[in-house]
Scaffold this motif. Structure first.
Motif, short mmCIF file in Angstrom:
data_model
loop_
_atom_site.label_atom_id
_atom_site.label_comp_id
_atom_site.label_asym_id
_atom_site.label_seq_id
_atom_site.Cartn_x
_atom_site.Cartn_y
_atom_site.Cartn_z
N HIS A 153 -10.57 46.16 56.87
CA HIS A 153 -9.62 46.68 55.87
C HIS A 153 -10.29 47.76 55.01
N LYS A 154 -11.06 48.61 55.65
CA LYS A 154 -11.87 49.60 54.94
C LYS A 154 -11.07 50.45 53.97
N GLU A 155 -9.80 50.77 54.32
CA GLU A 155 -9.00 51.62 53.46
C GLU A 155 -8.65 50.93 52.14
N LYS A 156 -8.67 49.59 52.09
CA LYS A 156 -8.24 48.87 50.90
C LYS A 156 -9.36 48.14 50.16
N VAL A 157 -10.44 47.84 50.82
CA VAL A 157 -11.51 47.06 50.18
C VAL A 157 -12.18 47.88 49.09
N ARG A 158 -12.31 47.28 47.92
CA ARG A 158 -13.03 47.88 46.80
C ARG A 158 -13.99 46.82 46.25
N PRO A 159 -15.09 47.25 45.68
CA PRO A 159 -16.04 46.27 45.14
C PRO A 159 -15.49 45.60 43.88
N SER A 160 -15.98 44.42 43.60
CA SER A 160 -15.61 43.78 42.35
C SER A 160 -16.41 44.42 41.21
N MET A 161 -15.88 44.32 40.01
CA MET A 161 -16.58 44.89 38.86
C MET A 161 -17.96 44.27 38.71
N GLU A 162 -18.02 42.95 38.74
CA GLU A 162 -19.30 42.28 38.52
C GLU A 162 -20.30 42.61 39.63
N ASP A 167 -20.31 44.49 33.10
CA ASP A 167 -20.21 43.31 32.25
C ASP A 167 -18.74 43.19 31.84
N VAL A 168 -17.99 42.38 32.56
CA VAL A 168 -16.55 42.27 32.35
C VAL A 168 -16.25 41.72 30.96
N PHE A 169 -16.98 40.71 30.53
CA PHE A 169 -16.74 40.13 29.21
C PHE A 169 -16.89 41.17 28.11
N LYS A 170 -18.00 41.90 28.14
CA LYS A 170 -18.27 42.90 27.09
C LYS A 170 -17.28 44.06 27.17
N THR A 171 -16.96 44.48 28.37
CA THR A 171 -16.00 45.58 28.55
C THR A 171 -14.64 45.20 27.97
N LEU A 172 -14.18 43.99 28.25
CA LEU A 172 -12.90 43.53 27.70
C LEU A 172 -12.95 43.40 26.18
N GLU A 173 -14.09 42.97 25.67
CA GLU A 173 -14.26 42.89 24.21
C GLU A 173 -14.15 44.28 23.59
N VAL A 174 -14.82 45.26 24.17
CA VAL A 174 -14.77 46.64 23.67
C VAL A 174 -13.34 47.17 23.73
N ALA A 175 -12.61 46.78 24.76
CA ALA A 175 -11.23 47.24 24.93
C ALA A 175 -10.25 46.50 24.02
N PHE A 189 -6.19 30.78 33.14
CA PHE A 189 -7.08 31.92 32.92
C PHE A 189 -6.55 33.14 33.63
N ALA A 190 -7.22 34.26 33.38
CA ALA A 190 -6.80 35.54 33.93
C ALA A 190 -7.92 36.17 34.73
N LEU A 191 -7.53 37.05 35.65
CA LEU A 191 -8.47 37.87 36.41
C LEU A 191 -8.20 39.33 36.01
N PHE A 192 -9.23 40.16 36.12
CA PHE A 192 -9.10 41.56 35.70
C PHE A 192 -9.61 42.51 36.77
N GLY A 193 -8.95 43.64 36.89
CA GLY A 193 -9.39 44.73 37.75
C GLY A 193 -9.46 45.99 36.91
N LEU A 194 -10.00 47.04 37.50
CA LEU A 194 -10.20 48.31 36.79
C LEU A 194 -9.95 49.45 37.75
N VAL A 195 -9.23 50.48 37.27
CA VAL A 195 -9.06 51.70 38.04
C VAL A 195 -9.59 52.84 37.19
N LEU A 196 -10.55 53.58 37.73
CA LEU A 196 -11.12 54.74 37.03
C LEU A 196 -10.32 55.99 37.35
N LEU A 197 -10.15 56.83 36.33
CA LEU A 197 -9.42 58.09 36.47
C LEU A 197 -10.20 59.20 35.80
N ASP A 198 -10.04 60.43 36.30
CA ASP A 198 -10.68 61.57 35.67
C ASP A 198 -9.68 62.27 34.77
#
Length: 198
Positions: A153-162, A167-175, A189-198
């Protein structure tokens, strides 16, 4: 060829049609720490078994460089629905459907942003990949960095943040989203993902 880009506010509205629980963050506020991958290497049963995880994923040093090329991140929050038939000690399988939903939605968010003119859009998931019942490294005796060539599934697989040292905890705190450590999966509980944009 000219590329028309949707404004960020309009893009956020479009992305919320894909998944409603999104929060923008400056890419500079995504926290990367070298210690994070220790939690993968020493403590995660999926270490070395998935192509979105270490040692296949970008290192914290690579992640810092990547982040410097982006302006904005979109944090996506997902409610987790554990499988009551699977013990929480087997976290990956206990959360299989929830993780799969995160991975599919992050791919869709990244794709929608790309099609809106944000051609550098790139997503990061939560936890190991669930697109296949077993990943190629799990099926082999030895890890090979070139295994990524054969991902199903190369077209869809993305790495996890961790996996990338975020640091997901700190990033969410900053946000301003906050996250606390739970001592039981029954608390919800919740799970989180991230999409980077320019």
């Amino acid at each position: 060829m000219t590329l028309e880009r949707t404004g960020l506010d309009d893009l956020l509205s479009m992305l919320k049609e894909v998944h409603p629980d999104l929060s923008p963050i400056s890419a500079r506020d995504v926290v990367v720490a070298d210690w994070v991958r220790l939690k993968c290497r020493y403590g995660c049963k999926a270490y070395g078994k998935h192509l979105g995880c270490p040692p296949y994923s970008p290192t914290p040093e690579e992640t810092r460089k990547i982040l410097s090329e982006y302006r904005v991140g979109i944090i996506a929050r997902f409610e987790a629905s554990p499988d009551p038939e699977v013990a929480p000690q087997h976290l990956h399988h206990h959360l299989w459907e929830s993780i799969n939903r995160v991975h599919e939605m992050i791919f869709q968010l990244e794709r929608r942003a790309f099609l809106a003119g944000y051609y550098k859009a790139f997503g990061f998931n939560a936890l190991p990949c669930t697109f296949c019942a077993t990943c190629i490294p799990e099926e082999k005796e030895m890890a090979d960095p070139l295994d990524a060539r054969n991902c199903r599934h190369k077209e869809k697989v993305r790495p996890s943040m961790e996996a990338c040292g975020i640091d997901v905890f700190k990033t969410l705190e900053v946000a301003g989203l906050g996250l606390s450590v739970l001592d039981s999966y029954s608390e919800g509980f919740a799970l989180f993902g991230l999409v980077l944009l320019d």
